[in-house]
Design an enzyme around this catalytic site. Structure first.
Site: not given
Length: 299
Positions: A10, A94, A97-103, A136
């Protein structure tokens, strides 16, 4: 049976931090938008009680702190199921990075295991459990464009934002979310709340993305200590982006473009300038497409 579940990233089209809450979190107002960039969560059955997790990217925690494993444990507790699974996480988003990958990975794990274990989990159950995993995570069970309130887990679905191509620059800079919150000046971030959020909400609800101009309060907190991020934002803007902003608390910076050709030219220009970090070309993903991909194995 092997399930392959996409876990899409996101960006934040708007992010306003209001004030610290008694529960230790912060009250926020944000606009989430899913994009095509995705991890893949691969799920395979295992003997009862057996749980194995691996990831193809070094640096991803593989112990009980991993959000995918937390999702498994939570699902076992809430449903009483003790079946096993082998989980392989293939990373493309990445980290930090503020892209919510873990969530996104946690949401994909919840959805995929519910199918793999043949559970009858309602959407309401998944949203509730997702909120317990992270602020998130509920959004990644919805996708598209949405207004996030509270800690970000209170969601108001919005009409899909008009389609945009996106250039992401993910520099070799790690910004701690806790540190970024500590740097916020709440006298500044709360100013204008009454006047700003309702008009933004109305513009988005009416589908008038051309009139939408979001802000990210973290930029004022982060950029003074990380001037590289401000420089990258300026470089993306110089490529003709129709809006550029930091996502989340950083450190990725994105630019929006109307056409694929303009997006590709921006990518080439940033490469010629040797912008530090990973440059990714992606696009908006609407809610219907997002949910089709996420729940494609769902009966």
């Amino acid at each position: 049976m092997t399930l392959r579940v996409p876990a899409r990233a996101k960006i934040n089209l708007h992010l306003q931090v209001m004030f610290p809450r008694p529960d230790g979190y912060h009250e926020i107002r944000t606009v989430f938008q899913t994009v095509d960039l995705a991890d893949e969560v691969v799920l395979e059955p295992a003997a009862d009680g057996e749980l194995a997790f691996c990831c193809d990217q070094p640096g991803v925690p593989t112990g009980e702190d991993n959000l995918c494993l937390k999702a498994v444990r939570l699902l076992q507790v809430e449903t009483g199921v003790r079946r096993g699974a082998r989980i392989t996480l293939r990373k493309q988003i990445p980290m930090q990075a503020g892209l919510g990958g873990g969530s996104a990975d946690a949401a994909a794990t919840l959805v995929g295991l519910s199918r793999l274990w043949e559970l009858t989990c309602s959407s309401e159950d998944l949203l509730l459990w997702g909120g317990r995993l992270g602020s998130d995570v509920p959004f990644f069970l919805m996708g598209g464009t949405a207004l996030g309130l509270g800690r970000g887990e209170e969601l108001v679905p919005l009409p899909d934002a008009p389609f945009r191509h996106v250039v992401l620059v993910c520099p070799p800079v790690a910004v701690s979310t806790a540190w970024a919150y500590g740097r916020l000046n709440f006298q500044l971030t709360t100013k204008g709340f009454v006047n700003k959020i309702p008009p933004l909400h109305r513009v988005l609800a009416d589908g008038r993305m051309d009139a939408f101009r979001g802000v990210n309060d973290f930029e004022a907190a982060v950029f003074p200590d990380f001037p590289l991020l401000l420089h990258i934002k300026s470089q993306i803007a110089d490529c003709g982006a129709d809006g550029t902003m930091m996502s989340g608390s950083g450190s990725s910076i994105y630019g929006l473009f109307d056409t694929a050709a303009a997006c590709m030219e921006a990518e080439r220009s940033l490469c010629r300038q040797s912008v530090p970090g990973r440059i990714i070309r992606t696009r908006f993903i609407g809610r219907d497409e997002y949910r089709r991909n996420l729940f494609s194995h769902w009966n």
